[in-house]
Design a protein around this motif. Structure first.
Motif, short mmCIF file in Angstrom:
data_model
loop_
_atom_site.label_atom_id
_atom_site.label_comp_id
_atom_site.label_asym_id
_atom_site.label_seq_id
_atom_site.Cartn_x
_atom_site.Cartn_y
_atom_site.Cartn_z
N HIS A 120 0.84 -1.19 0.00
CA HIS A 120 0.00 0.00 0.00
C HIS A 120 0.89 1.26 0.00
O HIS A 120 1.85 1.35 0.77
N THR A 121 0.53 2.21 -0.86
CA THR A 121 1.40 3.37 -1.04
C THR A 121 1.48 4.25 0.21
O THR A 121 2.44 4.99 0.38
N ARG A 122 0.51 4.14 1.10
CA ARG A 122 0.54 5.01 2.29
C ARG A 122 1.26 4.36 3.48
O ARG A 122 1.32 4.94 4.55
N LEU A 123 1.77 3.14 3.26
CA LEU A 123 2.45 2.46 4.37
C LEU A 123 3.92 2.24 4.05
O LEU A 123 4.24 1.68 2.99
N ASP A 124 4.77 2.65 4.97
CA ASP A 124 6.19 2.34 4.81
C ASP A 124 6.36 0.81 4.88
O ASP A 124 5.96 0.20 5.88
N PRO A 125 6.94 0.19 3.83
CA PRO A 125 6.94 -1.28 3.78
C PRO A 125 7.66 -1.94 4.94
O PRO A 125 7.18 -2.93 5.49
N ASP A 126 8.81 -1.40 5.35
CA ASP A 126 9.57 -2.04 6.44
C ASP A 126 8.81 -1.89 7.76
O ASP A 126 8.71 -2.84 8.55
N ARG A 127 8.28 -0.70 7.96
CA ARG A 127 7.57 -0.47 9.22
C ARG A 127 6.32 -1.37 9.29
O ARG A 127 6.01 -1.94 10.34
N PHE A 128 5.65 -1.53 8.14
CA PHE A 128 4.44 -2.37 8.13
C PHE A 128 4.80 -3.83 8.36
O PHE A 128 4.16 -4.53 9.15
N SER A 129 5.87 -4.30 7.71
CA SER A 129 6.19 -5.72 7.91
C SER A 129 6.68 -5.96 9.34
O SER A 129 6.41 -7.03 9.93
N ASP A 130 7.33 -4.98 9.98
CA ASP A 130 7.71 -5.12 11.40
C ASP A 130 6.45 -5.20 12.27
O ASP A 130 6.38 -5.95 13.23
N TRP A 131 5.47 -4.38 11.90
CA TRP A 131 4.20 -4.34 12.67
C TRP A 131 3.51 -5.70 12.61
O TRP A 131 3.07 -6.23 13.63
N ILE A 132 3.46 -6.26 11.40
CA ILE A 132 2.81 -7.57 11.22
C ILE A 132 3.58 -8.64 12.01
O ILE A 132 2.99 -9.46 12.72
N ALA A 133 4.93 -8.61 11.90
CA ALA A 133 5.73 -9.63 12.61
C ALA A 133 5.53 -9.51 14.12
O ALA A 133 5.41 -10.52 14.82
N LEU A 134 5.46 -8.28 14.61
CA LEU A 134 5.27 -8.08 16.04
C LEU A 134 3.90 -8.60 16.49
O LEU A 134 3.79 -9.23 17.55
N ARG A 135 2.87 -8.38 15.66
CA ARG A 135 1.54 -8.89 16.03
C ARG A 135 1.55 -10.42 16.11
O ARG A 135 0.97 -11.00 17.04
N HIS A 136 2.22 -11.09 15.15
CA HIS A 136 2.31 -12.57 15.22
C HIS A 136 3.07 -12.99 16.49
O HIS A 136 2.66 -13.93 17.18
N ASP A 137 4.16 -12.26 16.82
CA ASP A 137 4.92 -12.60 18.04
C ASP A 137 4.04 -12.44 19.27
O ASP A 137 4.10 -13.25 20.20
N GLN A 138 3.24 -11.37 19.27
CA GLN A 138 2.36 -11.13 20.42
C GLN A 138 1.38 -12.30 20.60
O GLN A 138 1.06 -12.69 21.73
#
Ligand code: SAM
Length: 325
Positions: A284-302
């Motif tokens: 998505h053009t409004r999301l920084d790709p690295d920050r978004f993939s870190d966010w997703i990885a953190l949610r799975h870790d949680q």
């Protein structure tokens, strides 16, 4: 937050396991008051042979729930107390475009201790109940075309389905399948609010929810799904069709761990939802790709650590169609 209607939410995830994991989440979420209003309306029904249509039946968990929670007991008792010589009961038609889900529904229900006939139909015959189930691979549109001049149903239900479709197109078609004054029971309709806890970054979390809800609203290039506003849209759409709303109540999904563990298979359910968000918004053009993939990885870790809580706001409706549509 809503799941998709497709067979695989994401590579490596099974739609069948996902729907099974969702069952206990829905069991807690379904609104008791609305369920009891449906039971009361069923008790008042005078139909001698009751016909039920479930749209988007998936793997049949709502049918199992209806049996486990005794939804039709009053109908069975009433028809038996009338001393009817012929067999009386409920005819249930379960439709879904997903053949694999329907096959699983049939397989699961055939293991019910009451199952006693398994040809084209499945018959569940118990001391107080006779339920004939017919499975039909079709979306509501195709099914309604086939039945344009056919028999009508006394109750139509859809659980976690109406936010996947174009409500303004779907509702008149679905209600047209009802007898005059037939009942509808539309449940787990997403209504615009997703919360994942703990907050990672209020602004970034909020942006993700906003963009994700927007993807829910546009399911294809051709039409707008009710998506993130299905719950509130149902009020106006039902009133436009002069349907009587008998009861409405919240049916929020609340998934949390206790002692670091999620009940049943609900960790899988959460992993699916996070994966669905990832799939919807990656690139998505409004999301920084690295920050978004870190966010997703953190949610799975949680989830793996038992730290993630989900609250998703939804609404249940029960009501009556007005006359022949
Ligand atoms: C989230 S699942 C819910 C399944 C089931 N009702 C449950 O609660 O477990 C949505 C279901 O709707 C079905 N579906 C999608 N589009 C449909 C349509 N146009 N007509 C009928 N069912 C549809 C999907 O195949 C899927 O099984």
């Amino acid at each position: 937050m809503r799941d998709l209607g497709t067979t695989e939410p994401a590579p490596g995830f099974s739609q069948i396991r996902y729907l099974l994991a969702k069952r206990t989440v829905d069991d807690r979420a379904l609104n008791n008051h609305v369920w009891n209003s449906l039971r009361t309306a069923l008790t008042d029904s005078r139909a001698s042979r009751f016909r039920v249509l479930e749209i988007g039946a998936g793997i049949g968990t709502m049918i199992e729930r209806m049996l486990d929670w005794g939804l039709f007991e009053d109908i069975f008792e009433r028809t038996q107390s009338l001393g009817a010589q012929r067999e009386v009961g409920v005819d249930l038609t379960a439709i879904d475009p997903d053949a694999a889900c329907l096959a699983e529904a049939r397989r699961r229900l055939a293991h019910c201790p009451w199952a006693c006939a398994t040809d084209g139909r499945l018959e569940l015959r118990g001391p107080h109940a006779l339920l004939n189930i017919e499975f039909n691979q079709a979306g509501y549109e195709e099914f309604a075309c086939r039945w344009a001049n056919g028999a009508r149903w006394n109750l139509v239900m859809a659980n976690a389905v109406l936010d996947l479709v174009d409500l303004q197109h779907a509702l008149p078609v679905i209600l047209s399948l009802l007898e005059p004054d037939g009942l509808f029971y539309f449940t787990i309709n997403f209504d615009g609010d997703t919360v994942l806890l703990p907050v990672i970054d209020e602004e970034f979390d909020g942006l993700i929810y906003e963009l994700y809800h927007a993807t829910m609203d546009r399911r294809s290039n051709k039409w707008m799904a009710a998506g993130s506003r299905a719950g509130r849209l149902l009020f106006s759409c039902l009133r436009t069709l002069r349907a009587e709303i008998v009861d409405v109540g919240p049916s929020d999904w609340v998934v949390f761990s206790s002692g670091g563990r999620y009940p049943h298979d609900e960790a899988y359910f959460l992993h699916c939802l996070v994966t669905i968000i990832a799939r919807a918004l990656t690139g998505h053009t409004r999301l920084d790709p690295d920050r978004f993939s870190d966010w997703i990885a953190l949610r799975h870790d949680q989830i793996d650590r038992g730290e993630l809580t989900l609250v998703s706001h939804q609404l249940d409706f029960v009501g009556r169609a007005s006359g022949r549509m």
